[in-house]
Structures are given as structure tokens and as C-alpha cells.
Scaffold this motif. Structure first.
Motif, PDB file in Angstrom:
ATOM      1  N   ARG A   1     -22.387  23.547   1.799  1.00  0.00           N
ATOM      2  CA  ARG A   1     -21.335  23.092   2.713  1.00  0.00           C
ATOM      3  C   ARG A   1     -21.781  23.190   4.168  1.00  0.00           C
ATOM      4  O   ARG A   1     -21.527  22.277   4.978  1.00  0.00           O
TER       5      ARG A   1
ATOM      6  N   GLU B   1      -9.119  23.158   1.959  1.00  0.00           N
ATOM      7  CA  GLU B   1      -9.665  21.825   1.759  1.00  0.00           C
ATOM      8  C   GLU B   1     -10.197  21.679   0.337  1.00  0.00           C
ATOM      9  O   GLU B   1     -10.392  20.563  -0.145  1.00  0.00           O
ATOM     10  N   ALA B   2     -10.421  22.808  -0.337  1.00  0.00           N
ATOM     11  CA  ALA B   2     -10.890  22.768  -1.719  1.00  0.00           C
ATOM     12  C   ALA B   2     -10.612  24.109  -2.382  1.00  0.00           C
ATOM     13  O   ALA B   2     -10.681  25.167  -1.750  1.00  0.00           O
TER      14      ALA B   2
ATOM     15  N   PRO C   1     -13.821  28.381  10.408  1.00  0.00           N
ATOM     16  CA  PRO C   1     -13.503  28.186   8.985  1.00  0.00           C
ATOM     17  C   PRO C   1     -13.694  29.481   8.204  1.00  0.00           C
ATOM     18  O   PRO C   1     -14.570  30.288   8.522  1.00  0.00           O
TER      19      PRO C   1
ATOM     20  N   THR D   1      -9.439  19.106  -4.835  1.00  0.00           N
ATOM     21  CA  THR D   1      -9.203  18.816  -3.416  1.00  0.00           C
ATOM     22  C   THR D   1      -7.870  18.091  -3.293  1.00  0.00           C
ATOM     23  O   THR D   1      -7.296  17.652  -4.303  1.00  0.00           O
TER      24      THR D   1
ATOM     25  N   ASP E   1      -9.844  28.246   4.025  1.00  0.00           N
ATOM     26  CA  ASP E   1     -10.212  26.834   3.946  1.00  0.00           C
ATOM     27  C   ASP E   1     -10.913  26.495   2.636  1.00  0.00           C
ATOM     28  O   ASP E   1     -10.798  25.377   2.137  1.00  0.00           O
TER      29      ASP E   1
ATOM     30  N   LEU F   1      -3.427  24.640  -3.054  1.00  0.00           N
ATOM     31  CA  LEU F   1      -3.557  23.474  -2.188  1.00  0.00           C
ATOM     32  C   LEU F   1      -2.222  23.080  -1.570  1.00  0.00           C
ATOM     33  O   LEU F   1      -2.144  22.742  -0.385  1.00  0.00           O
TER      34      LEU F   1
ATOM     35  N   ASP G   1      -7.339  15.205  -2.581  1.00  0.00           N
ATOM     36  CA  ASP G   1      -7.471  13.829  -3.069  1.00  0.00           C
ATOM     37  C   ASP G   1      -7.482  13.734  -4.579  1.00  0.00           C
ATOM     38  O   ASP G   1      -7.462  12.623  -5.137  1.00  0.00           O
TER      39      ASP G   1
ATOM     40  N   ARG H   1      -3.774  26.091   3.147  1.00  0.00           N
ATOM     41  CA  ARG H   1      -4.513  25.231   4.071  1.00  0.00           C
ATOM     42  C   ARG H   1      -5.865  24.813   3.520  1.00  0.00           C
ATOM     43  O   ARG H   1      -6.668  24.209   4.233  1.00  0.00           O
TER      44      ARG H   1
END
Length: 308
Positions: free
Chosen positions: A251, A200-201, A150, A215, A173, A194, A217, A198
């Protein structure tokens, strides 16, 4: 593992920003500090208890020796290569309220490359890579991807347009950046990262306004309130790097992204309470204590909307 971003800051304290036009000003003593973003992330992660390696280029010069001395005995495994072009430096004007304006001398030529045999011994055994946006660092992406490690990066005040930052934004990432660079477009810039990359946040820091987390979501960025510093704010140099360290610490410990952002705000606030760059490094014990003691402010300012 931190790649790139060492250097020396010359700190000039001024009465106000922007500085009024004049031929000269009397200022308090001008100080030199080993600093810059990679140094800050390496030092901050080591202070939080993470086993940290740091590879970069520095010069065989006075500034390079300042960087070496600052990192000595800190727990950071600093393995620099010597560049004939010298050590990066910056002159930072700092106002009484801690705000700053930085004049950055990156000095690395575009053809500068780090040989794989220098960084591969670290890359093969790392859990996470943080790439500073030095031009030479972009050439590590393929090797990082092949090993499946990552990667995070800090785009600083990217406006969403400059080409230099785009590869870092789309191949990382975790992507950090300052909300100031894109202004009212920051929400759209975060969504673009995003959508096309790639990550994730994406996390946008906003100084006293806290931070924003987006994110896949989320429909809109989530606001993370700023932490209240335990002492008066005197210098914001290094606060963004401290935020990154607090976030990465959370994290790598397995915390949820919003909790990581909260730890970042606490680490960033701590960094603002001392003069100079990377002089107040929060420890894991101090970060846990600050998180446990944090209380909601009595009257929180309304966060600006980040809708397009």
C-alpha cells in the motif's frame, strides 16, 4: 510507526489441538521468543525496507530484555517506556501442523497512558501509523486524526461484539482481523466496519483459506487465495502480522488493494516455514521474487461464501 504490542511468547509444542485432558505431557524443548503483534509488524516492516519506529511499554524484567535484544540491530527505532507492571507475555501451544492456541497475559492496567511528548516526535514525521489494540493506544486516535496521518489496526479474532475492539475498528483506515473470530458472521462484521467507520478497506485473514477483502465498492468480500509456502508449514505464530506487513508494504508503494492482499498472503506463508515467532522475516527482494514466481494452484479449494 507502530504503537504497542510487544511481548514474549513461550512456545510449547504439543501432539494435537485441542490438548487431550491429562495430568501431564512430555513435550519437546520449550522455547521463549520475543514476539507479539507490534513486534512482528515493526520487524516485518523494517525487513521490507520501511523506515520503522516502534513505541510501547515494557517492563524492567527478563522479558523486557528479550524484547530489547530482539529489536537491536534490526533497523527498528524502538523507543519503549518502562512499565512497573512488567512485559506482556503469552504461552502458545503449537500442534505439528503449525496451528496454535495462545494464552495471553496483557497485564497493562486500564489507567496506563503514554505521554504525548513521548510519541509526538515520531507521529509528526510518519507516513502511516499501525495501532495495536492495547488500551493505551486508543488515546492516540485524536492526535493522529488532527495530523491527518493514515492509520491501520489488527483486531485479531474480534467477534464483532466485544467493545474493546470497536473504537479501533471504526477509527482506522485499514482494518485487519481474523475470519475465525466471528465465524459465519465475518462478512456481516466486515460490512458493519465499513458502514459505521472510516475504513477504505477491511481485510479478513483465513489462514490456509487465504484472505477476504472488502471495500466500499464491493457488494461481497473478494476472496484472495492463500499463497503456497516455499517450505513445509511448521508454525503459524506471527503469520497474521507478516500478512499485515506485506499488505502495508504494497500500500505504501502505491499498489491496488487486491495486490496488497496478495503480497500479504505471500508474506504470511513465508512466516509459517520456521519455528518460533517472527523468526522468518521476508525481505522486499524475496517478496518480489515470490510474487513473480507465484502460480495458480492446480486445484483450488472453493472459498466459503461470506454472505450474511
Amino acid at each position: 510507526m507502530v504503537v504497542g504490542g510487544s511481548g514474549v511468547d513461550t512456545i510449547v509444542r504439543v501432539g494435537a489441538l485441542p490438548v487431550p485432558q491429562a495430568d501431564s505431557f512430555a513435550v519437546p524443548p520449550i522455547r521463549e521468543w520475543a514476539g507479539h503483534t507490534g513486534t512482528g509488524v515493526a520487524l516485518g516492516c523494517a525487513a521490507l525496507g520501511l523506515s520503522t519506529a516502534f513505541v510501547d511499554f515494557i517492563g524492567a524484567d527478563h522479558e523486557g530484555e528479550l524484547v530489547r535484544e530482539r529489536l537491536k540491530g534490526t533497523g527498528v527505532d524502538f523507543d519503549p517506556m518502562v512499565s512497573p507492571h512488567g512485559t506482556r507475555r503469552a504461552v502458545n501451544l503449537v500442534s505439528p501442523d503449525g496451528r496454535r492456541t495462545s494464552f495471553y497475559d496483557g497485564r497493562d492496567p486500564l489507567e496506563l497512558r503514554m505521554p504525548p511528548e513521548h510519541y509526538f516526535p515520531y507521529l509528526r514525521r510518519t507516513r502511516h501509523v499501525h495501532l495495536s489494540i492495547m488500551h493505551f493506544a486508543r488515546f492516540l486516535f485524536d492526535d493522529i486524526a488532527e495530523l491527518g496521518v493514515p492509520v491501520s489496526t489488527d483486531l485479531h479474532d474480534w467477534d464483532g461484539l466485544a467493545d474493546h475492539h470497536r473504537e479501533f475498528a471504526l477509527r482506522s483506515d485499514l482494518v485487519f482481523l481474523s475470519a475465525a473470530g466471528a465465524g459465519e458472521r465475518i462478512g456481516a462484521v466486515m460490512r458493519e466496519i465499513l458502514r459505521e467507520g472510516r475504513a477504505e478497506a477491511v481485510i479478513a485473514t483465513a489462514g490456509a483459506g487465504g484472505a477476504y477483502l472488502l471495500t466500499p465498492d464491493d457488494s461481497t468480500p473478494r476472496h484472495v487465495p492463500a499463497a503456497v509456502p516455499a517450505a513445509p508449514v511448521v508454525d503459524s505464530n506471527g503469520a497474521g502480522d507478516a500478512f499485515v506487513c506485506g499488505f502495508l508494504h504494497g500500500r505504501l508503494a502505491g499498489h491496488e488493494l487486491e495486490e496488497c492482499a496478495r503480497l500479504g498472503t505471500l508474506a504470511g506463508a513465508h512466516a509459517c516455514t520456521s519455528e518460533g515467532t517472527h523468526t522468518a522475516l521476508i525481505t522486499a527482494k524475496e517478496l518480489r521474487a515470490a510474487a513473480a514466481e507465484e502460480e495458480e494452484p492446480a486445484a483450488e479449494l472453493r472459498a466459503p461464501s461470506l454472505t450474511p
